[in-house]
Design an enzyme around this catalytic site. Structure first.
Site, PDB file in Angstrom:
ATOM      1  N   ASP A 104      15.981  19.373 -26.217  1.00 58.02           N
ATOM      2  CA  ASP A 104      14.859  19.245 -25.280  1.00 58.02           C
ATOM      3  C   ASP A 104      14.862  20.449 -24.342  1.00 58.02           C
ATOM      4  O   ASP A 104      15.773  21.274 -24.380  1.00 58.02           O
ATOM      5  CB  ASP A 104      15.026  17.934 -24.486  1.00 58.02           C
TER       6      ASP A 104
ATOM      7  N   ASP B 195       3.080  16.558 -20.181  1.00 54.45           N
ATOM      8  CA  ASP B 195       2.587  16.427 -18.803  1.00 54.45           C
ATOM      9  C   ASP B 195       3.077  17.569 -17.928  1.00 54.45           C
ATOM     10  O   ASP B 195       4.062  18.246 -18.237  1.00 54.45           O
ATOM     11  CB  ASP B 195       3.008  15.076 -18.199  1.00 54.45           C
TER      12      ASP B 195
ATOM     13  N   HIS C 278       7.167  24.558 -11.328  1.00 48.76           N
ATOM     14  CA  HIS C 278       6.704  23.620 -10.287  1.00 48.76           C
ATOM     15  C   HIS C 278       6.181  24.383  -9.063  1.00 48.76           C
ATOM     16  O   HIS C 278       5.917  23.781  -8.029  1.00 48.76           O
ATOM     17  CB  HIS C 278       7.808  22.635  -9.846  1.00 48.76           C
TER      18      HIS C 278
ATOM     19  N   ASP D 112       6.746  25.085 -17.980  1.00 44.74           N
ATOM     20  CA  ASP D 112       7.213  23.697 -17.962  1.00 44.74           C
ATOM     21  C   ASP D 112       6.059  22.764 -18.287  1.00 44.74           C
ATOM     22  O   ASP D 112       5.367  22.344 -17.398  1.00 44.74           O
ATOM     23  CB  ASP D 112       7.827  23.394 -16.585  1.00 44.74           C
TER      24      ASP D 112
ATOM     25  N   HIS E 119       7.536  18.224 -23.414  1.00 45.99           N
ATOM     26  CA  HIS E 119       6.648  17.240 -22.785  1.00 45.99           C
ATOM     27  C   HIS E 119       5.265  17.815 -22.518  1.00 45.99           C
ATOM     28  O   HIS E 119       5.095  19.003 -22.268  1.00 45.99           O
ATOM     29  CB  HIS E 119       7.270  16.589 -21.543  1.00 45.99           C
TER      30      HIS E 119
ATOM     31  N   GLU F 240       7.261  12.791 -18.579  1.00 46.95           N
ATOM     32  CA  GLU F 240       8.606  13.302 -18.264  1.00 46.95           C
ATOM     33  C   GLU F 240       8.769  13.542 -16.777  1.00 46.95           C
ATOM     34  O   GLU F 240       9.800  13.232 -16.192  1.00 46.95           O
ATOM     35  CB  GLU F 240       8.865  14.596 -19.045  1.00 46.95           C
ATOM     36  N   GLU F 241       7.732  14.096 -16.163  1.00 47.43           N
ATOM     37  CA  GLU F 241       7.828  14.480 -14.748  1.00 47.43           C
ATOM     38  C   GLU F 241       7.919  13.274 -13.816  1.00 47.43           C
ATOM     39  O   GLU F 241       8.206  13.437 -12.641  1.00 47.43           O
ATOM     40  CB  GLU F 241       6.637  15.370 -14.349  1.00 47.43           C
TER      41      GLU F 241
END
Ligand SMILES: [Zn+2]
Length: 497
Positions: free
Chosen positions: A216, A122, A462, A155, A120, A189-190
């Site tokens: 994924d 984002d 994160h 991520d 992803h 995605e987030e």
């Protein structure tokens, strides 16, 4: 008499110990034997720079500022086009919902079921107030001390960039795919993937595309995460847990605190009792499903005592499960978890509030559903006065893909070729990813990133000081290069085309 009894007891103990030892020793290593690949020459500086530029695009999903957001995604797309000219010449590129990308690498064999690699675009925002804690500004894309620093390095832009690097290298070498490969790069995605992955799945369904497998983000090569295992463990996620949040509300007539009602009759009293019951009665669980498959694969690699315990669940199951329950992560692999996350009631010290509410967040084990969780919560709370209702967007647990399937074995073999020191095991992903949306269009969906993670790295996802080692990026390119070669090449058996 006593002597005879103790002799019988001794004989029983010897027999039992013998059975345990035989069971333990019978479990030989399940790791597939492959010859390690000679390391592919990868331009380290180039890969680091490719990621560094990608990190400078502040592609935060779920922002209230659509214009700013669009510009960030446009910048990332421009970078991808400029950096990967062969990819953009050889693959069909489609933009979905404004910023999500679907690339099609058309194979020569129309009969071969296509596959999909995902990542992803984002990233999550930096938590307000923590910007100054970063060693390097989170959106500067600094390359220093052998790391690329910034939000999204782990991520998930590391994944995105290394897939593209590997693909560009394969095209450069003249490689032609036999099997069609899709690259799915969602932009939300987030925040749930509803505009990205979900829309791309709809598009594939409309076109009657049926994928053999998809892979994924998700689990990775973990180091030092499992006690007693010295080698890195590559966990390939077979499934991910579902989510539901339930709001519990207790209402009574408000009143003065000088004349309170009896025990358990005030709104706060009722609600606290309900929350205590939920907290004290965890969902039933145990070593089953993906967790059982994981321990079966890892057990033969463990020191004797742990190996003995995991090889003899027929006898030692309660002991093993009690031990695993003590670790937050291993506990979460075994059951649907209950997390008390919000409590709200009262605003004045001498007023009994008429209403008390709480939110409890559940992560659902495959096999259960949001409905079955709600039904059990109702039964455990066992108080008709408490209203129970779902809040926010939940999701059902994913299907369980097969560790015995050919695609799993292909990924497993590729891991062993590129990371010869690792052991491979199936696993359960505790968080959510876009992969779950692919259950309906893909025979098997796996969750694995070829990144080495230790417990310290996990905190950076994160979190603060997200970064990835340049050497890791190089290994990731090698992994995707080999995976694409094996999956798309003339032989799906993993031989060099
Ligand atoms: Zn992610």
């Amino acid at each position: 008499m006593i002597k005879r009894l103790s002799l019988a007891l001794l004989a029983a103990i010897v027999l039992l110990a013998g059975a345990l030892a035989v069971n333990t020793l019978r479990q030989g290593s399940r790791q597939v034997a492959v010859s390690p690949l000679p390391p592919l020459a990868v331009d380290k500086g180039r890969v680091a720079e490719s990621l560094s530029i990608a990190l400078r695009a502040k592609t935060q999903s779920g922002l209230l500022d659509p214009a700013g957001q669009a510009a960030a995604f446009d910048a990332l797309h421009a970078h991808m086009k400029a950096r990967y000219p062969l990819v953009h010449a050889a693959l069909e590129r489609e933009v979905v919902s404004g910023h999500s990308l679907l690339y099609t690498w058309r194979g020569s064999d129309a009969q071969a079921a296509p596959v999909a690699l995902m990542a992803h675009q984002d990233v999550v925002p930096v938590a307000p107030g923590t910007e100054s804690l970063w060693k390097h500004s989170p959106f500067a894309g600094v390359v220093q001390d052998g790391f690329v620093w910034g939000r999204g390095a782990l991520d998930n832009k590391g994944n995105l960039i290394t897939q593209l690097e590997a693909l560009e290298m394969l095209l450069q070498s003249g490689f032609k795919p036999q099997r069609t490969v899709y690259f799915v790069f969602g932009h939300d995605e987030e925040v749930g993937g509803q505009q990205g992955a979900v829309k791309i799945v709809e598009l594939l369904k409309q076109r009657n595309v049926r994928l053999a497998w998809s892979m994924d983000e998700g689990l990775a090569l973990t180091e030092g995460v499992l006690a007693g295992v010295t080698q890195p463990v590559a966990l390939i996620g077979l499934a991910e847990k579902g989510i539901v949040s339930l709001k519990l509300t207790a209402e009574t007539a408000p009143g003065h605190s000088s004349t309170p009602p009896g025990p358990g009759a005030s709104a706060i009293g009722m609600l606290s009792a309900a929350l205590t019951r939920l907290d004290q009665n965890p969902f039933p669980g145990g070593v089953q499903g993906a967790a059982a498959e994981m321990f079966a694969a890892i057990a033969p690699e463990l020191p004797f005592a742990q190996r003995l315990a995991l090889s003899n669940l027929w006898l030692l199951r309660p002991l093993v499960e009690r031990a695993l329950q003590k670790g937050a992560a291993t506990n979460a692999m075994m059951r649907t978890t209950t997390a008390l996350t919000i409590v709200n009631a009262g605003n004045k010290e001498n007023v009994l509030p008429g209403r008390a509410e709480a939110v409890v967040n559940f992560r659902i084990l495959p096999g259960e559903t949001t409905q079955s969780v709600q039904a059990r919560v109702k039964a455990v709370v066992a108080d008709e006065r408490i209203r129970i209702e779902p809040v926010g967007a939940g999701s059902e647990p994913s299907r369980l893909s097969s560790a015995q399937s050919a695609p799993f074995k292909l990924i497993e073999r590729t891991v062993r070729e590129v990371f010869p020191d690792s052991i491979v095991a199936p696993g359960l992903m505790l968080a959510a990813s876009d992969a779950r949306h692919f259950d309906g269009v893909s025979e098997q969906s796996f969750r694995f990133m070829p990144i080495r993670f230790n417990t310290e790295d996990l905190k950076r996802v994160h979190g603060t000081d997200e970064r990835i080692a340049v050497d890791q990026l190089v290994d990731m390119v090698r992994f995707y290069h080999r995976l694409l070669q094996s999956a798309a090449g003339p032989s799906t058996e993993g031989k060099t085309p």
